[in-house]
Motif scaffolding. Structure first.
Motif, mmCIF file in Angstrom:
data_model
loop_
_atom_site.group_PDB
_atom_site.id
_atom_site.type_symbol
_atom_site.label_atom_id
_atom_site.label_comp_id
_atom_site.label_asym_id
_atom_site.label_seq_id
_atom_site.Cartn_x
_atom_site.Cartn_y
_atom_site.Cartn_z
ATOM 1 N N UNK A 1 35.979 31.662 39.920
ATOM 2 C CA UNK A 1 36.967 30.742 39.709
ATOM 3 C C UNK A 1 37.943 30.240 41.057
ATOM 4 N N UNK A 2 37.775 31.391 41.692
ATOM 5 C CA UNK A 2 38.799 31.044 43.007
ATOM 6 C C UNK A 2 37.764 30.104 44.003
ATOM 7 N N UNK B 1 40.068 45.776 36.278
ATOM 8 C CA UNK B 1 41.610 45.159 36.578
ATOM 9 C C UNK B 1 41.432 45.017 38.026
ATOM 10 N N UNK B 2 41.971 43.779 38.331
ATOM 11 C CA UNK B 2 41.877 43.357 39.729
ATOM 12 C C UNK B 2 43.092 43.901 40.663
ATOM 13 N N UNK B 3 43.581 45.476 40.578
ATOM 14 C CA UNK B 3 44.665 45.790 41.008
ATOM 15 C C UNK B 3 44.452 45.955 42.519
ATOM 16 N N UNK C 1 28.598 41.801 44.905
ATOM 17 C CA UNK C 1 29.672 42.669 45.032
ATOM 18 C C UNK C 1 29.762 43.530 43.775
ATOM 19 N N UNK C 2 29.660 42.951 42.486
ATOM 20 C CA UNK C 2 29.468 43.842 41.430
ATOM 21 C C UNK C 2 28.322 44.333 41.291
ATOM 22 N N UNK C 3 27.280 43.711 41.613
ATOM 23 C CA UNK C 3 25.791 44.140 41.355
ATOM 24 C C UNK C 3 25.376 45.459 41.825
ATOM 25 N N UNK C 4 25.998 45.650 43.179
ATOM 26 C CA UNK C 4 25.650 46.724 43.714
ATOM 27 C C UNK C 4 26.352 47.971 43.196
ATOM 28 N N UNK C 5 27.201 47.739 42.621
ATOM 29 C CA UNK C 5 28.244 48.906 42.169
ATOM 30 C C UNK C 5 27.343 49.309 40.538
ATOM 31 N N UNK D 1 38.415 41.087 48.677
ATOM 32 C CA UNK D 1 36.986 40.997 48.323
ATOM 33 C C UNK D 1 36.692 41.987 47.343
ATOM 34 N N UNK D 2 36.935 43.260 47.459
ATOM 35 C CA UNK D 2 36.527 44.173 46.536
ATOM 36 C C UNK D 2 37.123 44.036 45.147
ATOM 37 N N UNK D 3 38.433 43.974 45.241
ATOM 38 C CA UNK D 3 39.024 44.004 43.694
ATOM 39 C C UNK D 3 38.543 42.773 42.867
ATOM 40 N N UNK D 4 39.142 41.350 43.502
ATOM 41 C CA UNK D 4 38.768 40.359 42.872
ATOM 42 C C UNK D 4 37.384 40.042 42.906
ATOM 43 N N UNK D 5 36.729 40.213 44.153
ATOM 44 C CA UNK D 5 35.419 39.868 44.457
ATOM 45 C C UNK D 5 34.356 40.447 43.469
#
Ligand code: ZN
Length: 557
Positions: free
Chosen positions: A250-251, A228-230, A283-287, A239-243
């Motif tokens: 999309x953006x 969730x992009x809270x 950004x997602x892949x590192x996590x 950067x962290x939430x939507x990124x």
């Protein structure tokens, strides 16, 4: 009979004369080149998810393009700034100078990023924040050569969420490099390019284009909520939430469509160039690592987003007038815990802990307590030259001492800056990768040779090794000059710029060492084959490379 024959011959002659070769930057063939760089997209992903891809996205390259399955970076510094620089310069860091995202600056006595530039200011957000530019780049890019060849007529732009991934591919002479302000998501640039945002870009930001992706649920195809992009603690961090979700792609594509439309890319007298670096994967892949359900969902979402974007290009410019390239700046290691479950030796340890251990070891062996390594970006150790002054140690000795300390703390070996500068390395494939990673930027440094599957991250995963999981990336081309097929021949990211420059009839970038991927080039077309499809503004290109259904998805814009 004579007249019709004569006019027929004249007709053929005209076609031959109007189509002396299949491509040339000088007469807008193609009208536009779009290079898509996915940040942290490993070479095996395309095959891993191939069966689940739809039409017109990744499969435009897989089924209708020239796809190189064995493309590897032949260097050790597999990270964002070097990767993006390599793709468009056709050279490795020993040519273009960008060996890491940031390095220790001995004069400033702090870590500096590869793009930060005191002489510039950010444009697009209030205040006087420091800007960025390609000033540390030591080679020209494909865009620079295109600009030179066309006396500035070609339009060249770079887009990314990250400054370094927008700036380096675009080069010195770009009309614009655009990235985001991490907090708000607003697209910005720097005074290096222009004093104010163009009006269309100001409008894009004013229309709250970023905000619409906040507080959204990202669901997989089964409806499970993955993210969730809270807004965290009341503070926006786009950067962290939507990124870390597909909304970031999309953006970026919203912005790319606005740029292409407003700047009228692909409508000039010569070839234009746009690079789009998609940051969300990294950004997602590192996590979560490459083998997670989230990364699979990201790849599948990206497939649809690419299809929509290519469909837009088809409507706007005609796919027969566009060349598309797909690659990545680096891969990624499996999460150590995931690899360890399969009995593969793997480990992750935090950089700061490693740095403390390293300084402890050095303080013991050198007999004096000091912060010899003020910055450690696994496996790069940056030395504080001043710490070695009281010991009267020269660069070579200081770097060797740090290298030995790295070995005592788990590295398999090391290469020092002074050693790489002289080319004084063993004659091995591994040493060549480190020679390619050399740059004169950054004072004294040592690059450790890490054991495979080890990294700095205690949680999640990382890249920055010379191993295949980090070096293997996609390299695929779509467009009229390319012979569709799967190519399992040796390829490197440095081949991209060299191949395109050759096809465009322009000089390759200054330090390029790649090769022209001749095995993937279609035979030149002859006038007898019919009218030149590049003269036709509307799709389709020849039936063989026209994916079915691609244009049925049109209409998002
Ligand atoms: Zn990256």
């Amino acid at each position: 009979m004579r007249l019709p024959l004569r006019s027929a011959l004249l007709g053929v002659l005209c076609l031959v004369l109007s189509n002396p070769s299949f491509a040339s930057a000088y007469n807008a063939r193609p009208k536009l080149i779009v290079i898509i760089v996915i940040d942290q997209f490993r070479g095996d992903y395309l095959e891993r998810y191939r069966d689940q891809f739809g039409e017109g996205g990744f499969r435009l390259f897989l089924d209708h393009g020239a796809n190189f399955t064995e493309c590897n970076y032949n260097y050790a510094s597999t990270m964002t700034a070097p990767g993006h620089s390599t793709l468009l310069t056709g050279a490795y860091p020993n040519g273009h100078g960008i060996m890491t995202n940031s390095w220790w600056d001995p004069q400033k006595r702090r870590s500096v990023t590869a793009v930060e530039d005191d002489a510039t200011r950010l444009v697009g957000i209030p205040g006087e924040a420091q800007g960025a530019s390609p000033h540390n780049l030591m080679a020209s890019t494909l865009g620079d050569e295109l600009k030179l060849a066309t006396q500035g007529k070609a339009r060249v732009f770079g887009i990314s969420l990250k400054d370094r991934a927008a700036i380096f591919p675009a080069g010195f002479s770009a009309d614009g490099a655009y990235w985001i302000d991490g907090k708000t998501g607003a697209f910005v640039t720097s005074t290096y390019y222009r004093a104010q945002l163009p009006k269309w870009m100001q409008d894009f930001n004013d229309q709250k284009s970023a905000e619409k992706y906040l507080n959204r649920e990202w669901k997989d195809s089964d409806g499970h909520v993955l993210r969730v992009t809270t807004v965290k603690d009341g503070r926006p961090d786009f950067f962290e939430s939507v990124g870390s979700t597909p909304f970031a792609n999309d953006y970026e594509f919203d912005f790319a469509r606005a740029l292409i439309t407003q700047e009228r890319l692909g409508s000039g007298p010569v070839t234009d160039l746009l690079t789009i670096s998609l940051s969300a994967n990294d950004i997602l892949g590192h996590a979560v690592g490459p083998d997670s359900v989230e990364m699979k969902a990201m790849a599948l979402a990206q497939d649809r987003q690419l299809a929509e974007f290519f469909s837009f290009l088809g409507q706007q410019i005609g796919l027969a007038n566009v060349w598309l390239v797909l690659s990545a700046d680096h891969g990624v290691a499996p999460v150590p815990k995931v690899a360890a479950k399969l009995h593969i030796p793997a480990a992750g340890l935090d950089d700061e802990k490693r740095q403390a251990l390293l300084n402890q070891t050095l303080s013991t062996t050198l007999g004096k307590k000091a912060g010899y390594v003020p910055k450690f970006d696994y496996p790069f150790a940056w030395l504080d030259q001043r710490a070695f002054t009281p010991l009267k140690m020269k660069e070579e000795d200081a770097e060797r001492a740090v290298g030995e300390a790295l070995k005592q703390n788990g590295m398999r070996g090391y290469f020092t800056r002074s050693q790489l500068a002289k080319g004084d390395v063993p004659n091995s494939e591994l040493a060549l990768k480190y020679l390619h990673s050399y740059s004169p930027h950054g004072g004294w440094y040592v690059i450790g040779v890490p054991p495979p599957f080890t990294m700095s991250a205690e949680e999640g995963t990382d890249h920055l090794s010379p191993y295949t999981y980090d070096t293997h990336v996609p390299l695929a081309f779509y467009g009229l000059p390319f012979q569709p097929g799967t190519y399992r021949t040796h390829a490197e990211p440095i081949d991209l710029a060299v191949t395109l420059a050759s096809l465009l009839g322009i000089n390759a970038p200054t330090h390029a060492t790649g090769r022209v991927l001749t095995e993937a080039l279609a035979p030149p077309r002859h006038a007898a084959a019919g009218p030149d499809p590049q003269m036709d503004h509307s799709p389709p290109p020849p039936a063989k490379i026209q994916p079915s259904g691609l244009f049925r998805q049109a209409g998002t814009n």
